[in-house]
Design a protein around this motif. Structure first.
Motif, PDB file in Angstrom:
ATOM      1  N   SER A 167       0.841  -1.204   0.000  1.00 38.62           N
ATOM      2  CA  SER A 167       0.000   0.000   0.000  1.00 38.62           C
ATOM      3  C   SER A 167       0.874   1.251   0.000  1.00 38.62           C
ATOM      4  O   SER A 167       2.033   1.205   0.378  1.00 38.62           O
ATOM      5  N   PRO A 168       0.319   2.371  -0.414  1.00 38.91           N
ATOM      6  CA  PRO A 168       1.105   3.602  -0.465  1.00 38.91           C
ATOM      7  C   PRO A 168       1.484   4.067   0.947  1.00 38.91           C
ATOM      8  O   PRO A 168       0.752   3.820   1.895  1.00 38.91           O
ATOM      9  N   GLN A 169       2.631   4.704   1.041  1.00 45.03           N
ATOM     10  CA  GLN A 169       3.095   5.205   2.340  1.00 45.03           C
ATOM     11  C   GLN A 169       2.940   6.715   2.394  1.00 45.03           C
ATOM     12  O   GLN A 169       3.026   7.380   1.365  1.00 45.03           O
ATOM     13  N   ARG A 170       2.739   7.205   3.588  1.00 42.31           N
ATOM     14  CA  ARG A 170       2.636   8.648   3.735  1.00 42.31           C
ATOM     15  C   ARG A 170       3.955   9.315   3.330  1.00 42.31           C
ATOM     16  O   ARG A 170       5.040   8.826   3.651  1.00 42.31           O
ATOM     17  N   CYS A 171       3.827  10.416   2.593  1.00 49.13           N
ATOM     18  CA  CYS A 171       5.021  11.119   2.089  1.00 49.13           C
ATOM     19  C   CYS A 171       5.793  11.755   3.242  1.00 49.13           C
ATOM     20  O   CYS A 171       5.218  12.458   4.067  1.00 49.13           O
ATOM     21  N   GLN A 172       7.084  11.476   3.292  1.00 46.85           N
ATOM     22  CA  GLN A 172       7.930  11.990   4.377  1.00 46.85           C
ATOM     23  C   GLN A 172       8.173  13.492   4.232  1.00 46.85           C
ATOM     24  O   GLN A 172       8.273  14.217   5.210  1.00 46.85           O
ATOM     25  N   THR A 173       8.274  13.921   2.987  1.00 48.98           N
ATOM     26  CA  THR A 173       8.631  15.320   2.737  1.00 48.98           C
ATOM     27  C   THR A 173       7.561  16.282   3.260  1.00 48.98           C
ATOM     28  O   THR A 173       7.869  17.290   3.880  1.00 48.98           O
ATOM     29  N   CYS A 174       6.314  15.968   3.000  1.00 50.95           N
ATOM     30  CA  CYS A 174       5.239  16.906   3.356  1.00 50.95           C
ATOM     31  C   CYS A 174       4.371  16.388   4.488  1.00 50.95           C
ATOM     32  O   CYS A 174       3.405  17.043   4.887  1.00 50.95           O
ATOM     33  N   GLY A 175       4.675  15.202   4.968  1.00 51.40           N
ATOM     34  CA  GLY A 175       3.897  14.617   6.055  1.00 51.40           C
ATOM     35  C   GLY A 175       2.491  14.248   5.641  1.00 51.40           C
ATOM     36  O   GLY A 175       1.579  14.199   6.465  1.00 51.40           O
ATOM     37  N   VAL A 178       0.513  16.002   3.647  1.00 48.38           N
ATOM     38  CA  VAL A 178      -0.349  17.162   3.350  1.00 48.38           C
ATOM     39  C   VAL A 178      -0.411  17.439   1.844  1.00 48.38           C
ATOM     40  O   VAL A 178      -1.396  17.956   1.330  1.00 48.38           O
ATOM     41  N   GLY A 179       0.664  17.097   1.163  1.00 45.48           N
ATOM     42  CA  GLY A 179       0.694  17.350  -0.278  1.00 45.48           C
ATOM     43  C   GLY A 179       1.299  18.694  -0.642  1.00 45.48           C
ATOM     44  O   GLY A 179       1.493  19.003  -1.815  1.00 45.48           O
ATOM     45  N   GLN A 180       1.574  19.507   0.377  1.00 43.18           N
ATOM     46  CA  GLN A 180       2.151  20.830   0.109  1.00 43.18           C
ATOM     47  C   GLN A 180       3.340  21.063   1.013  1.00 43.18           C
ATOM     48  O   GLN A 180       3.415  20.515   2.110  1.00 43.18           O
ATOM     49  N   VAL A 181       4.240  21.858   0.548  1.00 46.15           N
ATOM     50  CA  VAL A 181       5.338  22.290   1.405  1.00 46.15           C
ATOM     51  C   VAL A 181       5.329  23.808   1.468  1.00 46.15           C
ATOM     52  O   VAL A 181       4.889  24.480   0.541  1.00 46.15           O
ATOM     53  N   GLN A 182       5.819  24.327   2.595  1.00 47.46           N
ATOM     54  CA  GLN A 182       5.846  25.776   2.757  1.00 47.46           C
ATOM     55  C   GLN A 182       7.243  26.294   2.430  1.00 47.46           C
ATOM     56  O   GLN A 182       8.233  25.718   2.823  1.00 47.46           O
ATOM     57  N   ALA A 224       5.341  33.694   3.176  1.00 45.78           N
ATOM     58  CA  ALA A 224       5.460  32.247   3.234  1.00 45.78           C
ATOM     59  C   ALA A 224       4.441  31.703   2.255  1.00 45.78           C
ATOM     60  O   ALA A 224       3.264  32.002   2.347  1.00 45.78           O
ATOM     61  N   ILE A 225       4.923  30.957   1.288  1.00 47.01           N
ATOM     62  CA  ILE A 225       3.956  30.440   0.316  1.00 47.01           C
ATOM     63  C   ILE A 225       4.002  28.923   0.311  1.00 47.01           C
ATOM     64  O   ILE A 225       5.011  28.304   0.603  1.00 47.01           O
ATOM     65  N   ARG A 226       2.876  28.377  -0.055  1.00 52.05           N
ATOM     66  CA  ARG A 226       2.772  26.924  -0.072  1.00 52.05           C
ATOM     67  C   ARG A 226       2.822  26.461  -1.518  1.00 52.05           C
ATOM     68  O   ARG A 226       2.173  27.013  -2.384  1.00 52.05           O
ATOM     69  N   THR A 227       3.616  25.448  -1.742  1.00 50.15           N
ATOM     70  CA  THR A 227       3.680  24.891  -3.094  1.00 50.15           C
ATOM     71  C   THR A 227       3.476  23.378  -3.029  1.00 50.15           C
ATOM     72  O   THR A 227       3.579  22.784  -1.961  1.00 50.15           O
ATOM     73  N   THR A 228       3.189  22.818  -4.187  1.00 47.30           N
ATOM     74  CA  THR A 228       2.978  21.379  -4.278  1.00 47.30           C
ATOM     75  C   THR A 228       4.232  20.634  -3.846  1.00 47.30           C
ATOM     76  O   THR A 228       5.336  21.003  -4.237  1.00 47.30           O
ATOM     77  N   CYS A 229       4.045  19.625  -3.070  1.00 51.12           N
ATOM     78  CA  CYS A 229       5.183  18.832  -2.607  1.00 51.12           C
ATOM     79  C   CYS A 229       5.867  18.166  -3.803  1.00 51.12           C
ATOM     80  O   CYS A 229       5.210  17.483  -4.582  1.00 51.12           O
ATOM     81  N   PRO A 230       7.178  18.383  -3.947  1.00 50.22           N
ATOM     82  CA  PRO A 230       7.869  17.797  -5.104  1.00 50.22           C
ATOM     83  C   PRO A 230       8.026  16.275  -5.012  1.00 50.22           C
ATOM     84  O   PRO A 230       8.135  15.606  -6.035  1.00 50.22           O
ATOM     85  N   SER A 231       8.004  15.729  -3.814  1.00 48.00           N
ATOM     86  CA  SER A 231       8.224  14.281  -3.684  1.00 48.00           C
ATOM     87  C   SER A 231       7.005  13.469  -4.092  1.00 48.00           C
ATOM     88  O   SER A 231       7.127  12.423  -4.714  1.00 48.00           O
ATOM     89  N   CYS A 232       5.829  13.961  -3.714  1.00 47.10           N
ATOM     90  CA  CYS A 232       4.618  13.162  -3.970  1.00 47.10           C
ATOM     91  C   CYS A 232       3.712  13.845  -4.980  1.00 47.10           C
ATOM     92  O   CYS A 232       2.614  13.369  -5.236  1.00 47.10           O
ATOM     93  N   ARG A 233       4.138  14.955  -5.542  1.00 48.88           N
ATOM     94  CA  ARG A 233       3.350  15.747  -6.494  1.00 48.88           C
ATOM     95  C   ARG A 233       1.973  16.093  -5.948  1.00 48.88           C
ATOM     96  O   ARG A 233       0.982  16.107  -6.660  1.00 48.88           O
ATOM     97  N   GLY A 234       1.930  16.315  -4.621  1.00 42.56           N
ATOM     98  CA  GLY A 234       0.681  16.786  -4.033  1.00 42.56           C
ATOM     99  C   GLY A 234      -0.264  15.693  -3.589  1.00 42.56           C
ATOM    100  O   GLY A 234      -1.309  15.974  -3.013  1.00 42.56           O
ATOM    101  N   VAL A 235       0.107  14.444  -3.854  1.00 39.64           N
ATOM    102  CA  VAL A 235      -0.802  13.354  -3.506  1.00 39.64           C
ATOM    103  C   VAL A 235      -0.783  13.079  -2.002  1.00 39.64           C
ATOM    104  O   VAL A 235      -1.774  12.649  -1.424  1.00 39.64           O
TER     105      VAL A 235
END
Ligand SMILES: [Zn+2]
Ligand SMILES: [Zn+2]
Length: 378
Positions: free
Chosen positions: A166-174, A176-180, A187-198
């Motif tokens: 099964s899919p694992q929770r993305c470590q980079t964004c926890g 959420v799908g976004q990083v700050q 401070a702006i939020r952008t799509t998480c590059p590791s999981c592409r926002g998923v």
């Protein structure tokens, strides 16, 4: 633009400032050009939504609009129309990000790219062409098209991971799908590059789709083409485009471009069709019934006695149906009197005889022509 601004944003007249902002944001996300590349319909809606928001978010303009409608805005220099998508970014960019300023456009755009805010990437739109003849569009046409597109991977049901894993929770964004990120003061939020926002990553990808959750496939779809469509018409078949990658939103749309084949007999002018039919001198002079092609088979047309070459005969409602419910078009028959290039002896004898009679009994047109010729030489 004459559409009601409230209607455009799906609001009632009592909408609060916050509701207006929210509604505009939703529309802007839906019709954002980055998400609808090459879709001029979406671009127009994107601009219209901006215009509506420009008016409704300004207390002064809104009050005038409520009282006097579009006319009320004219005294204030009219509603601000947006011809250019870039203008919209620079005017409303701060609505979505920090505090406006120079970076408005990019903040705006990065907001759109993010999926944590409830917008997940849709599948791509697709295009296909359908070639039709005039006969095809006399009635509603049905066509089966074979479309190459991405469909949900059947092995992993679009999950992207090997059966059993099964899919694992993305470590980079926890998850959420976004990083700050901080950019200057904001401070702006952008799509998480590791999981592409998923919000999830796949350690053990499905070997059928390599973790994408979709696979190229060939699919037959049935489309209905309304009667009377014109060359260059673009039709949208909702939801028949690509399914998105794993974690995405809705499927894209399929756009059908209608191309009309040249017709052997007919020329189309709006909903009318025109054809040219040769007749003989005798048929024109004496009148006759001729067989003429129509879009619905052959029809008999009566040529009145004394018909001139080039005259048009109108066959009511033998043209094409109108897409917008106006009356059906007509067929116009242009009759052209043909002069025979070769004559049998018998024909030659008869025409010579005719000519001898006509020397003393000239028709009105010829008569006036000879009169004018005589005056010319005098
Ligand atoms: Zn798969
Ligand atoms: Zn992530």
């Amino acid at each position: 633009m004459a559409t009601d601004y409230y209607e455009l944003l799906g609001l009632t007249r009592e909408a609060t400032e916050g509701e207006i902002k929210k509604a505009y944001r939703k529309k802007a996300l839906e019709f954002h050009p980055d998400k609808n590349p090459g879709d001029t319909d979406a671009e127009r809606k994107f601009k219209e939504a901006a215009e509506a928001y420009d008016v409704l978010s300004d207390a002064d303009k809104r009050a005038r609009y409520d009282r006097y409608g579009h006319a009320g805005l004219r005294d204030m220099g009219g509603a601000r129309g947006f011809d250019n998508v870039e203008d919209i970014f620079s005017v409303f960019g701060d609505l979505f990000g920090g505090g406006g300023g120079g970076g408005g456009g990019s903040i705006f755009e990065s907001m759109f790219a993010s999926s944590g805010g409830g917008t997940r990437a849709r599948g791509e739109n697709l295009r296909a062409e359908i070639v039709l003849s005039l006969e095809d569009v006399v009635d509603e046409a049905q066509r089966t098209l074979e479309i190459k597109r991405f469909e949900t991977c059947s092995k992993c049901s679009g999950e992207g991971c090997k059966p059993g894993s099964s899919p694992q929770r993305c470590q980079t964004c926890g998850g959420v799908g976004q990083v700050q990120q901080s950019r200057g003061f904001f401070a702006i939020r952008t799509t998480c590059p590791s999981c592409r926002g998923v919000g999830e990553v796949i350690d053990d990808p499905c070997d059928s789709c390599s973790g994408e959750g979709r696979r190229p496939a060939s699919k037959e779809i049935e489309v209905r083409i309304p009667a009377g469509v014109e060359n260059g018409t673009r039709m949208r078949v909702s939801g028949e485009g690509n399914v998105p990658q794993r974690g995405g939103g809705a499927a894209g749309d399929l756009y059908l471009d209608i191309r009309m084949k040249e017709h052997e007999f007919f020329e189309r002018v709006e909903d009318d069709v025109i054809c040219e039919v040769p007749i003989s001198y005798a048929q024109a002079a004496l009148g006759s019934t001729i067989e003429v092609p129509s879009l619905r088979g052959k029809v008999d047309v009566s040529v009145p006695q004394g018909t001139q070459s080039g005259e048009m005969l109108r066959l009511k409602k033998q043209g094409l149906p109108n897409l917008n419910g106006y009356p059906q078009g007509d067929q116009l028959v242009r009759v052209v009197v043909e002069v025979p290039k070769k004559l049998s002896d018998e024909q030659a004898a008869l025409i010579t005889q005719l000519a001898e009679i006509e020397d003393t009994q000239v028709g009105t047109k010829r008569h006036s022509f000879f009169e004018r010729l005589k005056r010319y030489f005098e």
